[in-house]
Design a protein around this motif. Structure first.
Motif, PDB file in Angstrom:
ATOM      1  N   GLU A   6       0.837  -1.218   0.000  1.00 21.69           N
ATOM      2  CA  GLU A   6       0.000   0.000   0.000  1.00 21.69           C
ATOM      3  C   GLU A   6       0.868   1.263   0.000  1.00 21.69           C
ATOM      4  OE1 GLU A   6      -2.116  -0.915   3.592  1.00 21.69           O
ATOM      5  OE2 GLU A   6      -0.996   0.620   4.708  1.00 21.69           O
ATOM      6  N   ASN A   7       2.171   1.085   0.337  1.00 22.74           N
ATOM      7  CA  ASN A   7       3.020   2.288   0.379  1.00 22.74           C
ATOM      8  C   ASN A   7       3.558   2.641  -1.005  1.00 22.74           C
ATOM      9  OD1 ASN A   7       4.529   0.050   0.096  1.00 22.74           O
ATOM     10  ND2 ASN A   7       6.242   0.770   1.371  1.00 22.74           N
ATOM     11  N   ASN A 344      -9.651  -3.576  -5.836  1.00 17.54           N
ATOM     12  CA  ASN A 344      -8.680  -4.008  -4.801  1.00 17.54           C
ATOM     13  C   ASN A 344      -7.620  -2.941  -4.570  1.00 17.54           C
ATOM     14  OD1 ASN A 344     -10.074  -6.406  -4.848  1.00 17.54           O
ATOM     15  ND2 ASN A 344      -8.590  -7.473  -6.154  1.00 17.54           N
ATOM     16  N   ALA A 345      -7.192  -2.319  -5.668  1.00 16.70           N
ATOM     17  CA  ALA A 345      -6.161  -1.279  -5.561  1.00 16.70           C
ATOM     18  C   ALA A 345      -6.683  -0.109  -4.736  1.00 16.70           C
ATOM     19  CB  ALA A 345      -5.741  -0.821  -6.949  1.00 16.70           C
ATOM     20  N   ALA A 346      -7.904   0.324  -5.016  1.00 21.01           N
ATOM     21  CA  ALA A 346      -8.468   1.458  -4.254  1.00 21.01           C
ATOM     22  C   ALA A 346      -8.563   1.105  -2.781  1.00 21.01           C
ATOM     23  CB  ALA A 346      -9.834   1.821  -4.829  1.00 21.01           C
ATOM     24  N   GLU A 347      -9.015  -0.120  -2.486  1.00 20.74           N
ATOM     25  CA  GLU A 347      -9.102  -0.599  -1.091  1.00 20.74           C
ATOM     26  C   GLU A 347      -7.725  -0.567  -0.438  1.00 20.74           C
ATOM     27  OE1 GLU A 347     -11.424  -1.633   0.996  1.00 20.74           O
ATOM     28  OE2 GLU A 347     -13.101  -1.279  -0.388  1.00 20.74           O
ATOM     29  N   GLU A 402      -2.439   6.331  -8.891  1.00 22.39           N
ATOM     30  CA  GLU A 402      -1.938   5.283  -7.977  1.00 22.39           C
ATOM     31  C   GLU A 402      -2.775   4.005  -8.089  1.00 22.39           C
ATOM     32  OE1 GLU A 402      -1.677   7.284  -4.194  1.00 22.39           O
ATOM     33  OE2 GLU A 402       0.340   8.016  -4.669  1.00 22.39           O
ATOM     34  N   VAL A 403      -4.073   4.183  -8.245  1.00 16.32           N
ATOM     35  CA  VAL A 403      -4.932   2.999  -8.438  1.00 16.32           C
ATOM     36  C   VAL A 403      -4.581   2.334  -9.768  1.00 16.32           C
ATOM     37  CG1 VAL A 403      -7.315   2.263  -8.870  1.00 16.32           C
ATOM     38  CG2 VAL A 403      -6.797   3.820  -6.971  1.00 16.32           C
TER      39      VAL A 403
END
Ligand code: HGY
Ligand code: MN
Ligand code: MN
Length: 416
Positions: A6-7, A344-347, A402-403
Motif C-alpha cells: 500500500e506504500n 482491490n487497488a483502491a481498497e 496510484e490505483v
C-alpha cells in the motif's frame, strides 16, 4: 505473487507538472485546450509525449492511424504487454484533463517503476489513441475503432472536416502516419484512467470510480431539406424552412430521451445550416443526434421512435428527412478481473470508491472487444467536461494514477 504494497505511490507533483506542461500546447481561449486531432498542435503534443517516453527509456511504435505505443520491456519479452492509455486530442473548447490524465498517468506509472527499479514480467505499453474525440473528424474513438476492426481504415482516411480536409491527408501532413498495421498488437489487458466527466464522484465524496460498464451510443447524422428563398419577399405559407424542422426534431430528441430516465440521454451538438445567410431561409440543415444509454433496449427504442416520428414531422412542414449512422457502439461491460484489480487497488491504497457507469465514451469501450479491459475514474469539479473550465485536483489525479499503477502491477506481475 504478492500484490504491490500500500506504500507504493506515484509522484503526484511530477504528474501534475507534466499535465500542465502539455496544456501549454494548443491552449484554448479560456484556460482550457484546443488541441484537435491531427492539427499542428496535436503534432506538437505528440512530440512532447514521445520525448518524455524516450527519456523514460521506452521505445515508441506508431501505427497507420497514428496511434502511439510507448513500450517498457518486461522480464518475459514473449509475455503479452499490459496496455494503459487514453488520448491527447481535445475538443475545440476542451479541458486540460480529458484524455490527457490517462496518457500521462500511464507515463507517470512507468516513471515511478523506473525510480524504484521495479520490474514486471509483462511489458507495459503506454498508448495515445488518435482521434478519440471525433469532433473534427467523426466518429469518436476512431483509431481504437479501426484497431478492433469495427471501422474501416481506408474509409476513415477519407472522412472530411468542416473545411473539406481529409483525415488521412492531415495525419500524413503532421508526420504521424506510422508504418505498423493497425490491430496487430495483442494485449494481456488494457486499463484507462479518465476523469468522470459527470458529477457523481464529487457529489458523493468518492476519490475513485470503479467503472463496471459504459453507455452505448448512437450518433445519427440527419439531413432535413426544404427550399432556400428570400427571408423578406417569400410569403410565409410558401416557405419550406428547414430550420423549423431542426427546431421540432430537437424537441423530439429531448422528449424521447426523457422517456428513458434516469439514465438515458439525448441531444444535438453538431449543426450545419445551409446556406447560413442572414437573409436566406435555410434550405438544408445537417445535424448529429447523440443518443446514449447503458441499456441496449432503451437505446434501440429511442432510435426506433426517432425514425418513426421525424419524417412525419418534417413532411408536415413540406420538408424531407434523411438519416445515417455516423458512429455507434453497444453498452460495454468491462472485464470482471480487471475491474476487481481496480477495486482491490483502491481498497489497498485507502481510497474511497464506488462502482460507476461511464457516461462518456472512451477508447476502452472499443478495446474491451479484443482484450480484458477496465477503467478507473477520478472526480471532476461540478462534473463539468468538454468545457474549458474543466477542473480536477492534484489529489484526485494522484489517487487515480496510484490505483492505475497498482491495478497494472497486479496484472503485469512484479518480478521479485
Ligand atoms: O463523446 C464522448 O463520449 C467522448 O468524450 N469522445
Ligand atoms: Mn476523453
Ligand atoms: Mn472528450
Amino acid at each position: 505473487m504478492a500484490a504491490p504494497g500500500e506504500n507504493l505511490r506515484i509522484n503526484g507533483d511530477r504528474l501534475w507538472s507534466s499535465i500542465h506542461e502539455m496544456a501549454e500546447i494548443g491552449p484554448g481561449v479560456a484556460g482550457g485546450n484546443n488541441r484537435q486531432t491531427v492539427t499542428d498542435e496535436d503534432g506538437e503534443g505528440r512530440r512532447l509525449f514521445q520525448k518524455w517516453c524516450e527519456e523514460a527509456g521506452m521505445t515508441m511504435g506508431v501505427d497507420q492511424m497514428g496511434t502511439m505505443f510507448a513500450r517498457r520491456e518486461g522480464t518475459d519479452p514473449d509475455a503479452l504487454p499490459v496496455y494503459v492509455g487514453s488520448h491527447l486530442d481535445t475538443q475545440p473548447t476542451g479541458g486540460r484533463y480529458d484524455g490527457v490524465l490517462g496518457v500521462l498517468g500511464g507515463l507517470e506509472l512507468v516513471r515511478t517503476l523506473n525510480d524504484l527499479g521495479i520490474k514486471t514480467k509483462h511489458p507495459i505499453v503506454v498508448t495515445n489513441w488518435t482521434n478519440e474525440e471525433g469532433t473534427r473528424f467523426a466518429p469518436a474513438m476512431m483509431a481504437s475503432g479501426v484497431f478492433v476492426g469495427v471501422l474501416d481504415q481506408e474509409d476513415v482516411y477519407s472522412h472530411t472536416d468542416a473545411k473539406g480536409l481529409k483525415f488521412g491527408d492531415e495525419l500524413e501532413r503532421i508526420g504521424w502516419k506510422g508504418d505498423e498495421k493497425v490491430g496487430d498488437r495483442k494485449m494481456h489487458a488494457f486499463f484507462e484512467l479518465h476523469i468522470e466527466q459527470g458529477p457523481i464522484l464529487e457529489a458523493e465524496g468518492k476519490d475513485i470510480g470503479v467503472v463496471t460498464h459504459g453507455q452505448g451510443l448512437r450518433w445519427i447524422e440527419c439531413t432535413i431539406t426544404g427550399k432556400e428563398s428570400h427571408t423578406g419577399s417569400t410569403p410565409m405559407p410558401m416557405r419550406k424552412n428547414a430550420g423549423r424542422g431542426l427546431a421540432q426534431v430537437t424537441e423530439l430528441v429531448h422528449e424521447i430521451a426523457m422517456k428513458y430516465q434516469p439514465i438515458a440521454v439525448g441531444a444535438i451538438g453538431h449543426i450545419d445550416v445551409y446556406p447560413n445567410s442572414r437573409n436566406v431561409i435555410p434550405g438544408k440543415v445537417v445535424f448529429t443526434i447523440d443518443f446514449r444509454s447503458p441499456i441496449l433496449e432503451s437505446l434501440t427504442a429511442m432510435e426506433k421512435e426517432l425514425y418513426e416520428r421525424a419524417p412525419g414531422i418534417c413532411e408536415a412542414l413540406g420538408l424531407t428527412f434523411e438519416h445515417k449512422i455516423s458512429g455507434q457502439f453497444d453498452p460495454p461491460e468491462f472485464d470482471k478481473n480487471c475491474v476487481a484489480a481496480i477495486r482491490n487497488a483502491a481498497e489497498r491504497l485507502g481510497y474511497s470508491h464506488r462502482d460507476i457507469v461511464s457516461g462518456a465514451g472512451h477508447d476502452a469501450c472499443w478495446i474491451n472487444q479484443v482484450a480484458p479491459t477496465a477503467m478507473v475514474m477520478c472526480p471532476c469539479v461540478d462534473g463539468l467536461s468538454h468545457h474549458e473550465a474543466e477542473s480536477i485536483s492534484k489529489e484526485w489525479a494522484t489517487a487515480g494514477a496510484e490505483v492505475l499503477l497498482h491495478a497494472v502491477l497486479e496484472t503485469a506481475e512484479i518480478v521479485e
